[in-house]
Scaffold this motif. Structure first.
Motif, PDB file in Angstrom:
ATOM      1  N   GLU A  72      27.200 -20.920 -39.616  1.00 18.75           N
ATOM      2  CA  GLU A  72      26.035 -19.964 -39.551  1.00 18.75           C
ATOM      3  C   GLU A  72      25.237 -20.136 -38.410  1.00 18.75           C
ATOM      4  O   GLU A  72      24.554 -19.045 -37.918  1.00 18.75           O
ATOM      5  CB  GLU A  72      25.377 -20.146 -40.896  1.00 18.75           C
ATOM      6  CG  GLU A  72      26.268 -19.406 -42.086  1.00 18.75           C
ATOM      7  CD  GLU A  72      26.652 -18.173 -41.949  1.00 18.75           C
ATOM      8  OE1 GLU A  72      25.733 -17.322 -42.026  1.00 18.75           O
ATOM      9  OE2 GLU A  72      27.791 -17.757 -42.330  1.00 18.75           O
ATOM     10  N   VAL A  73      24.928 -21.369 -37.904  1.00 18.99           N
ATOM     11  CA  VAL A  73      23.804 -21.482 -37.095  1.00 18.99           C
ATOM     12  C   VAL A  73      24.535 -21.288 -35.739  1.00 18.99           C
ATOM     13  O   VAL A  73      24.047 -20.772 -34.764  1.00 18.99           O
ATOM     14  CB  VAL A  73      23.145 -22.896 -36.944  1.00 18.99           C
ATOM     15  CG1 VAL A  73      22.286 -23.021 -35.955  1.00 18.99           C
ATOM     16  CG2 VAL A  73      22.226 -22.936 -38.433  1.00 18.99           C
ATOM     17  N   THR A 115      18.703 -19.625 -45.657  1.00 21.04           N
ATOM     18  CA  THR A 115      19.478 -19.615 -44.198  1.00 21.04           C
ATOM     19  C   THR A 115      19.078 -20.654 -43.484  1.00 21.04           C
ATOM     20  O   THR A 115      18.094 -20.952 -43.312  1.00 21.04           O
ATOM     21  CB  THR A 115      18.754 -18.309 -43.425  1.00 21.04           C
ATOM     22  OG1 THR A 115      19.252 -17.060 -44.307  1.00 21.04           O
ATOM     23  CG2 THR A 115      19.895 -18.009 -42.184  1.00 21.04           C
ATOM     24  N   PRO A 116      20.209 -21.601 -42.957  1.00 17.43           N
ATOM     25  CA  PRO A 116      19.735 -22.605 -42.120  1.00 17.43           C
ATOM     26  C   PRO A 116      19.158 -22.273 -40.903  1.00 17.43           C
ATOM     27  O   PRO A 116      19.708 -21.157 -40.442  1.00 17.43           O
ATOM     28  CB  PRO A 116      21.246 -23.284 -42.091  1.00 17.43           C
ATOM     29  CG  PRO A 116      22.086 -22.215 -42.121  1.00 17.43           C
ATOM     30  CD  PRO A 116      21.764 -21.357 -43.120  1.00 17.43           C
ATOM     31  N   PHE A 117      18.310 -22.950 -40.234  1.00 15.71           N
ATOM     32  CA  PHE A 117      17.971 -22.664 -38.985  1.00 15.71           C
ATOM     33  C   PHE A 117      18.331 -23.608 -37.991  1.00 15.71           C
ATOM     34  O   PHE A 117      18.059 -23.680 -36.783  1.00 15.71           O
ATOM     35  CB  PHE A 117      16.337 -22.666 -39.142  1.00 15.71           C
ATOM     36  CG  PHE A 117      15.579 -23.729 -39.501  1.00 15.71           C
ATOM     37  CD1 PHE A 117      15.228 -24.665 -38.682  1.00 15.71           C
ATOM     38  CD2 PHE A 117      15.210 -24.047 -40.954  1.00 15.71           C
ATOM     39  CE1 PHE A 117      14.486 -25.926 -39.208  1.00 15.71           C
ATOM     40  CE2 PHE A 117      14.720 -25.257 -41.254  1.00 15.71           C
ATOM     41  CZ  PHE A 117      14.355 -26.169 -40.531  1.00 15.71           C
ATOM     42  N   THR A 118      18.818 -24.710 -38.348  1.00 14.98           N
ATOM     43  CA  THR A 118      19.601 -25.747 -37.463  1.00 14.98           C
ATOM     44  C   THR A 118      20.441 -26.516 -38.078  1.00 14.98           C
ATOM     45  O   THR A 118      20.416 -26.623 -39.285  1.00 14.98           O
ATOM     46  CB  THR A 118      18.468 -26.692 -36.850  1.00 14.98           C
ATOM     47  OG1 THR A 118      18.715 -27.491 -35.828  1.00 14.98           O
ATOM     48  CG2 THR A 118      17.977 -27.491 -37.967  1.00 14.98           C
TER      49      THR A 118
END
Length: 85
Positions: free
Chosen positions: A27-28, A66-69
């Motif tokens: 995703e990232v 939502t992952p950001f990293t």
């Protein structure tokens, strides 16, 4: 999160995706890491299989989750001892 021992084209990976889970790294970054195994650790009885992506952090939740990293950890051995990360 886990040591799935399954590459991204495998049935276990597909089943997680079909069940609504997402890979944080994908995703990232838009794709899985090229290699999560072997780690580079030099041990007397280490596996000698080819390098590949086998490990993931999957998550599932509302669209706001939502992952950001996402990054790989332990990618280098300790200089004084190649059996320790």
């Amino acid at each position: 999160m886990g040591d799935f021992n399954a590459d991204p084209t495998s049935e276990p990976y597909r089943l997680f995706i079909e069940a609504g889970f997402k890979s944080a790294h994908k995703e990232v970054h838009g794709s899985e890491p090229e290699t999560t195994f072997p780690t580079g650790l030099q041990a007397e009885f280490m596996d000698t299989d080819p390098a590949m992506c086998l490990d993931y952090i999957f998550y599932k939740g509302p669209p706001t989750l939502t992952p950001f990293t996402a990054y790989l950890m332990g990618t280098e051995c300790l200089e004084s001892d190649p059996t320790i990360y």
